[in-house]
Write an enzyme that holds these catalytic residues in place. Structure first.
Site: not given
Ligand code: RIB
Ligand code: CA
Length: 314
Positions: A243
């Site tokens: 992500h």
């Molecule tokens: O949903 C994904 C996000 O939530 C990313 O930033 C991961 O690190 C968690 O913080």
């Protein structure tokens, strides 16, 4: 080369956060001014510790790391140890950090930096809940127009939620903060699950990171091999979504990504859809565009960029 872009990363490390921080530290296009930490994946005491461990890994014990809010603005804290492990950075065994924790509160650091740096020169890349960013906006509205842009990882639309059927984790944890940020008028680029779920830590991609041969590549491979197991089991995929580095990669090579300007509103009332990002992708409302919503990327170029840049670290 054009002037490096000044950046503050606001983060809740988190293995994917770690890769975002390392990518920023390894990229000459970026001048990482400081790292502010927030409660999210794990409590603040661990996210600040993890951020400092990541700076040590990169050989950057000079980097300024700050601790911010230990809970959301309104709702109780929700964490994600089931994804990131008890420490929040499970996978490699990393030593206690030498990188110090700064005395100043993260929100004060964000405010002071925005007031000190030339107006319109500082980008904010929040990759956790938006609590610190929203608090800075509330405490110092004069700094809002001084923000160059916000590139955030958060939200979901066609990909739907990951922590509830309707909401993505970062937004769900602090939807009131997200509402403040999306209503701020600051130019926002949003990296939702719609794009991050196309950036999978496939076996060959993790192997390429490990094959770099430096300590950073081995540690990141160990992080991702831990981090991906939850999503592989959930989605039946080869690899999990990487992500947070999508934000930093967009600053370096925006042509890896594509999306469209949209209106994005945040649900803060319904218990069923709390934290949902309602994206007007098909422009059916007359609500103003407040974010560039990214929906796709060239995943091979994304991972090549990360691998190439991490090879420049220790
Ligand atoms: O949903 C994904 C996000 O939530 C990313 O930033 C991961 O690190 C968690 O913080
Ligand atoms: Ca994160």
């Amino acid at each position: 080369m054009t002037q490096p872009q000044s950046l503050i990363i606001d983060t809740d490390p988190g293995q994917d956060d770690a890769v975002a921080i390392l990518l920023a530290l390894a990229s000459p296009e970026i001048n990482l001014l400081g790292i502010t930490t927030v409660a999210g994946n794990v409590p603040l005491a661990l996210t600040q510790l993890n951020a400092r461990k990541i700076c040590d890994l990169a050989g950057r014990t000079d980097m300024q790391v700050f601790a911010g809010l230990d809970r959301p603005l309104v709702r109780p804290l929700v964490t994600a140890e089931h994804v990131h492990g008890r420490t929040g950075l499970d996978g490699p065994v990393l030593p206690d950090p030498e990188t110090p924790l700064q005395e100043q509160h993260a929100v004060d650091y964000i405010i002071d930096t925005l007031r000190r740096e030339p107006a319109g020169s500082v980008t904010l890349a929040p990759i956790g809940p938006l609590s610190n960013i929203a608090m800075a906006m509330q405490r110092a509205p004069d700094t809002i127009p001084r923000i160059r842009q916000i590139i955030l990882m958060g939200g979901a639309y066609f990909e739907v939620g990951n922590i509830t059927p309707a909401a993505e984790f970062n937004i769900y944890v602090d939807p009131h903060a997200a509402q403040i940020v999306f209503a701020s008028g600051v130019p926002i680029t949003m990296m939702p699950l719609d794009v991050t779920h196309k950036a999978l830590t496939r076996t060959d991609r993790v192997a390429a990171l490990r094959a770099i041969g430096n300590r950073t590549g081995v540690a990141v491979a160990e992080m991702l091999e831990f981090f991906e197991r939850f999503d592989e089991a959930k989605y039946g995929s080869d690899g999990g979504p990487l992500h947070d580095p999508c934000t930093v990669a967009w600053m370096i090579a925006p042509d890896i990504f594509n999306g469209r300007p949209c209106n994005v509103e945040i649900e803060t009332a319904s218990p069923l859809t709390m934290g949902m990002t309602v994206v007007d992708w098909w422009q059916v409302s007359s609500r103003p565009h407040n974010a560039l919503v990214i929906g796709d990327l060239d995943a091979d170029r994304f991972f090549s960029l990360i691998t190439e840049r991490l090879a420049t670290l220790p």
